[in-house]
Design an enzyme around this catalytic site. Structure first.
Site, short mmCIF file in Angstrom:
data_model
loop_
_atom_site.label_atom_id
_atom_site.label_comp_id
_atom_site.label_asym_id
_atom_site.label_seq_id
_atom_site.Cartn_x
_atom_site.Cartn_y
_atom_site.Cartn_z
CB SER A 33 -0.92 -0.26 1.36
OG SER A 33 -0.38 0.09 2.81
CD GLU A 108 2.02 -1.55 4.05
OE1 GLU A 108 2.23 -0.39 3.43
OE2 GLU A 108 3.38 -0.94 5.36
CE LYS A 126 10.43 7.88 -0.03
NZ LYS A 126 9.23 6.92 -0.29
#
Length: 227
Positions: A33, A108, A126
């Site tokens: 997600s 998750e 990231k």
């Protein structure tokens, strides 16, 4: 210069290219997600006739998948997931991840745990040497909020309630700032063992199998440092 949105779109398409050889009439794909996962869903949906369906880690992703006409199965009805694809808020060179900015960390982690491969899709912003600049999300049973917060402060963190947010599991999120995470697997175990914690957003005990990272010069594939 590519925008962050373009970087995300590129890595989402690269992830589809990565999973295409795994697809087949009986294959279930695990879906994460978040904003990058949304783009992966959109790209994967073009091939929905080439696999059986998906398992999803959030109500948001489930709605997006179903909007594309992609089958979404209950994880309890699925015995094999060859690949799980999801983003991360931070990832280090060992492919340990910090996740949960969107609040779906528990689901998750559950879906990722049954997959043969975890493919993490990120843009180059990231990748970090040491995680912790992004506050660590911790999902907590509501009655344990202050008990857990005190324990997190004792670990050197600064927990703050994510105001107005309830997870898909009916729990709250404490976002913990001020941590420099030098041993992510050890901290994951320590936080997860606090009574009242459902799980924390560290995915280090079981890191990603591979990371696809979008850069200004293209998408590169990363494996854990040392492999």
């Amino acid at each position: 210069m590519l925008t962050q949105q373009q970087l995300k779109q590129n890595v989402a398409q690269a992830a589809v290219d990565y999973v295409l050889p795994m697809l087949g009439p009986d294959v279930i794909v695990g879906i994460g997600s978040g904003s990058t996962a949304d783009l992966f869903i959109d790209a994967l949906a073009q091939y929905k006739d080439r696999f059986l369906g998906t398992v999803s880690s959030s109500e948001r992703s489930t709605a997006r998948l179903q909007g594309h006409g992609v089958n979404v199965f209950d994880l309890n009805d699925v015995s094999k997931v060859p690949v799980y694809v999801d983003g991360a808020d931070e990832i280090d060179h060992g492919l340990h991840m910090l996740k949960g900015g969107g609040g779906a960390l528990t689901r998750e982690k559950i879906v990722a745990s049954v997959a043969d491969q975890f493919v993490c899709i990120v843009d180059e912003s990231k990748l970090v040497d040491c995680m912790g600049a992004f506050a660590l999300p911790v999902e907590v049973i509501p009655m344990a909020r202050e008990v857990v917060a005190r324990r997190l402060r004792a670990l050197g963190g600064e927990p703050r309630l994510r105001e107005g947010f309830v997870t898909d599991n009916g729990c709250i999120i404490l976002d913990v700032a001020g941590l420099r995470i030098t041993d992510p697997a050890a901290l994951e175990a320590q936080v997860n063992n606090i009574p009242g914690v459902v799980t924390c957003g560290l995915f280090a005990i079981s890191p990603a199998t591979v990371a696809l990272m979008s850069t200004q010069s293209g998408v590169v594939q990363l494996k854990p440092k040392g492999l």
